[in-house]
Design an enzyme around this catalytic site. Structure first.
Site, short mmCIF file in Angstrom:
data_model
loop_
_atom_site.label_atom_id
_atom_site.label_comp_id
_atom_site.label_asym_id
_atom_site.label_seq_id
_atom_site.Cartn_x
_atom_site.Cartn_y
_atom_site.Cartn_z
CB SER A 98 -0.95 -0.01 1.20
OG SER A 98 -0.24 -0.25 2.40
CG HIS A 126 -4.03 -0.48 -2.25
ND1 HIS A 126 -4.57 0.77 -2.49
CD2 HIS A 126 -3.70 -0.50 -0.94
CE1 HIS A 126 -4.54 1.46 -1.37
NE2 HIS A 126 -4.03 0.72 -0.41
CE LYS A 156 -7.47 1.78 1.65
NZ LYS A 156 -6.63 0.70 2.14
#
Ligand SMILES: *Cc1c(COP(=O)(O)O)cnc(C)c1O
Length: 308
Positions: A98, A126, A156
């Site tokens: 990340s 992610h 996200k």
């Protein structure tokens, strides 16, 4: 991963999903092997599980992972008590890291896990909505069905809230029966759930947004590099602008905000001391004009502070 998994379990956040995924199935006598740059929620989950035997391997170092697996296999023999189940060996890695945006070598991790009888867990916070036409890291590496536990977040790329664990039906059922943060805490709100369902629907319909995200990411990174910034090891839209010094990163971010560009500093303890940075995150809804606006602010502040 979210799309097409055998079974899935929805929780109020990715942090909690990692706690449930790890602390529910491993205990004192199990063995955990974890990448040194794994997310804080993974580190905390391992602590909560009170695992005595945990190994942290150097970032993406498959040679060290194999040595740790060999040590673990030897350890299992000494730990196993007669009549009880053998201790689990669990390998955990972020899919996309990340803070740096680089990708874990999952095919190698899966092959090593098979060779040494370990189980695998990947935190794809992610990767979803980004890698593998938006379907995540398992799709990206063609490893569908080969990861034992996948964890994701809906905060996200999906832009809402929520955490997900996917895996085999029996495993997900076990989490539902035993996951304490699930049993003793409130679930996701109706409004958030509806927004997540819509997000998945939009992503399933077309990968236009995913394509736009990647072209924006390339445009932004090329722009930074042309200006003379260092964007580190990223392989994804996570675009760090490496600065090093903590105070420099803080001042850089404040000066960007004064120019109406919001980009937060990432510094110790989020990354190691002396590795501070600004993490820029392009999105699929940025226009080229937005990105140019951002780049010109970075250029002005970079020159003012002597970074470029
Ligand atoms: C953000 C993040 C989480 C936490 O997810 P939340 O839904 O924000 O709680 C977990 N793991 C990784 C790798 C992340 O980047």
């Amino acid at each position: 991963m979210i799309i097409g998994a055998e079974a899935a379990f929805l929780l109020p956040g990715g942090f909690i999903a990692n706690i449930v995924a790890i602390a529910t199935i491993v205990g004192k006598d199990d063995i955990v092997i974890s990448d040194e740059l794994n997310h804080a929620s993974i580190i905390d989950a391992i602590k909560l599980a009170q695992v005595k035997n945990k190994f942290i391997y150097k970032h993406k170092d498959m040679g060290e992972l194999e040595v740790r697996l060999q040590e673990s296999v030897a350890l299992v023999k000494t730990l196993q008590k007669s009549g009880e189940r053998a201790p689990i060996i669990l390998i955990i890695s972020d899919g996309v890291f990340s803070m740096d945006g680089d990708i874990a070598p999952l095919p190698e991790i899966v092959a090593l896990a098979k060779q040494y009888g370990a189980i695998t867990m990947v935190d794809d916070a992610h990767g979803e909505g980004v890698l593998g036409q938006g379907r995540g890291i398992a799709h990206h590496f063609n490893l569908k069905g080969q990861l034992d536990i996948e964890v994701g977040t809906l905060s996200k790329a999906f832009g809402v809230l929520g955490g997900v664990i996917t895996g085999k039906k029996e495993l997900i059922e076990y989490y539902r029966q035993k996951g304490r943060p699930y049993l003793f805490s409130t679930g996701l709100s109706v409004a958030d759930t509806a927004a997540v369902i819509k997000g998945i629907e939009i992503l399933s319909r077309s990968n236009g947004l995913v394509k736009k995200l990647w072209s924006n990411a390339k445009y932004l990174r090329d722009g930074f590099i042309k200006l003379g910034f260092d964007t580190g090891q990223t392989e994804t839209p996570i675009t760090p602008v490496m600065l090093g010094d903590e105070n420099l990163a803080k001042e850089f971010s404040a000066k960007l905000l004064a120019r109406r560009v919001f980009a937060t500093p990432i510094k110790y303890p989020m990354v190691a001391l002396g590795k501070a940075r600004i993490r820029a995150m392009p999105s699929a809804v940025h226009s080229k004009k937005d990105l140019d606006f951002g780049l010109s602010a970075f250029a002005a502040v970079g020159k003012e502070l002597g970074v470029i």
